[in-house]
Design an enzyme around this catalytic site. Structure first.
Site, PDB file in Angstrom:
ATOM      1  N   ASP A  73       0.871  -1.166   0.000  1.00  0.00           N
ATOM      2  CA  ASP A  73       0.000   0.000   0.000  1.00  0.00           C
ATOM      3  C   ASP A  73       0.907   1.214   0.000  1.00  0.00           C
ATOM      4  O   ASP A  73       1.509   1.557   1.026  1.00  0.00           O
ATOM      5  CB  ASP A  73      -0.902   0.000   1.230  1.00  0.00           C
ATOM      6  CG  ASP A  73      -1.879   1.185   1.247  1.00  0.00           C
ATOM      7  OD1 ASP A  73      -1.734   2.090   0.394  1.00  0.00           O
ATOM      8  OD2 ASP A  73      -2.770   1.208   2.112  1.00  0.00           O
ATOM      9  N   ASN A 100       3.445   4.969 -11.077  1.00  0.00           N
ATOM     10  CA  ASN A 100       2.327   4.765 -11.988  1.00  0.00           C
ATOM     11  C   ASN A 100       0.982   4.630 -11.282  1.00  0.00           C
ATOM     12  O   ASN A 100      -0.053   4.934 -11.863  1.00  0.00           O
ATOM     13  CB  ASN A 100       2.581   3.505 -12.816  1.00  0.00           C
ATOM     14  CG  ASN A 100       1.328   2.995 -13.486  1.00  0.00           C
ATOM     15  OD1 ASN A 100       0.850   3.551 -14.474  1.00  0.00           O
ATOM     16  ND2 ASN A 100       0.754   1.919 -12.936  1.00  0.00           N
ATOM     17  N   TYR A 168      -8.944  14.130  -9.477  1.00  0.00           N
ATOM     18  CA  TYR A 168      -7.933  13.634 -10.404  1.00  0.00           C
ATOM     19  C   TYR A 168      -7.096  14.785 -10.969  1.00  0.00           C
ATOM     20  O   TYR A 168      -5.867  14.702 -11.037  1.00  0.00           O
ATOM     21  CB  TYR A 168      -8.617  12.872 -11.533  1.00  0.00           C
ATOM     22  CG  TYR A 168      -7.684  12.260 -12.553  1.00  0.00           C
ATOM     23  CD1 TYR A 168      -7.000  11.082 -12.277  1.00  0.00           C
ATOM     24  CD2 TYR A 168      -7.482  12.850 -13.789  1.00  0.00           C
ATOM     25  CE1 TYR A 168      -6.143  10.507 -13.203  1.00  0.00           C
ATOM     26  CE2 TYR A 168      -6.636  12.294 -14.733  1.00  0.00           C
ATOM     27  CZ  TYR A 168      -5.971  11.116 -14.433  1.00  0.00           C
ATOM     28  OH  TYR A 168      -5.120  10.563 -15.364  1.00  0.00           O
ATOM     29  N   LYS A 172      -3.052  15.296 -10.433  1.00  0.00           N
ATOM     30  CA  LYS A 172      -2.087  15.306 -11.532  1.00  0.00           C
ATOM     31  C   LYS A 172      -1.343  16.635 -11.607  1.00  0.00           C
ATOM     32  O   LYS A 172      -0.163  16.670 -11.984  1.00  0.00           O
ATOM     33  CB  LYS A 172      -2.794  15.004 -12.848  1.00  0.00           C
ATOM     34  CG  LYS A 172      -3.290  13.558 -12.953  1.00  0.00           C
ATOM     35  CD  LYS A 172      -2.148  12.547 -12.824  1.00  0.00           C
ATOM     36  CE  LYS A 172      -2.631  11.106 -13.059  1.00  0.00           C
ATOM     37  NZ  LYS A 172      -1.538  10.130 -12.971  1.00  0.00           N
TER      38      LYS A 172
END
Length: 262
Positions: A73, A100, A168, A172
């Site tokens: 994790d 990733n 999101y 990013k």
């Protein structure tokens, strides 16, 4: 020559280069791990689902002998420290970290965003990448020869958001800042850091590309590329000596809306 002078193989003993791939049990992470293994790397597969990591290793065939499945994790500092300790114990060094791992969240207007979704997305994409990068720096600075590379999986949303994707998009954008800080702080230690911002990748199972919300709120099916376009870019960056860096690389379908999302 060592890594600062153009050497692109692994440790001082001439063994394989060593990569850590987070989110290695599916999607881009799985495809990237398999591409690195085919290219001769030793790869540590990190992710929360052990069975998914083992499936990735099985897909590698004979190259699986150079794979380490490490259920982790990445939001947990102790788990991340244990991951990198296991990699050093098995392979002796860390040459590449591919940050990733991501976390899905439903697309909703901000007033409907759930606290748990926000925390999961930011915790995985931002905190997870930070924790892994911190351990990678510790490993790369102290190994012989020193240095290495970190590649972050960004997104066009690091520059141009989609509607109803605030968690999101924020994550990013933060990852882009992390990339820049890592690149700056890594200079003195032979640690290069860059980011790949990939557009729509076709589903691995061959299913149709789902529609995406456009800037005007309409829905449209957009162009997509096979995941090989991404792994080609990853291998290109990973193969470079660490005295050179690709800071940002955007890979997307030619017909995909990006600039202005128009």
């Amino acid at each position: 020559m060592d890594e600062h002078g153009g050497h692109v193989s692994g440790g001082a003993d001439g063994g394989p280069r060593v990569a850590v791939v987070t989110g290695g049990g599916s999607g881009i992470g799985r495809a990237s791990a398999l591409a690195l293994l085919r290219d001769g790397w030793a790869v540590a597969l990190a992710g929360r689902r052990e069975e998914a990591l083992e499936e990735t290793a099985e897909l590698a065939g004979p190259d699986a002998a150079r794979a380490l499945c490490a259920p982790t994790d990445i939001r947990d500092p102790a788990a991340v420290a244990a991951l990198f300790a296991a990699v050093r114990d098995r392979f002796g060094r860390v040459d590449l970290l591919f940050n990733n791992a991501g976390a899905p969240a439903p697309r909703r207007p901000i007033e409907e965003v759930d606290d748990g979704d926000w925390e999961r997305v930011l915790g995985t994409i931002v905190t997870g990448a930070f924790l892994c990068s911190r351990e990678a720096f510790r490993a790369m600075r102290g190994q012989s020869p020193p240095g290495g590379r970190i590649i972050n999986n960004g997104a066009p949303s690091a520059y141009a958001p989609r509607p109803n994707a605030i968690a999101y998009t924020t994550a990013k954008h933060a990852l882009l800042g992390l990339t820049r800080s890592l690149a700056l702080d890594g200079r003195a230690h032979g640690i290069a850091c860059g980011q790949i911002d990939v557009g729509n990748v076709a589903p691995a199972d061959g299913s149709p590309q789902p529609p995406a919300m456009q800037a005007d709120g309409s829905m449209a099916v957009e162009a997509a590329i096979p995941v090989e376009r991404f792994t080609e870019a990853l291998l290109m960056m990973a193969s470079m000596p660490t005295d050179s860096n690709v800071q940002y690389l955007t890979v997307l379908p030619t017909a995909m809306p990006f600039v202005g999302r128009g």
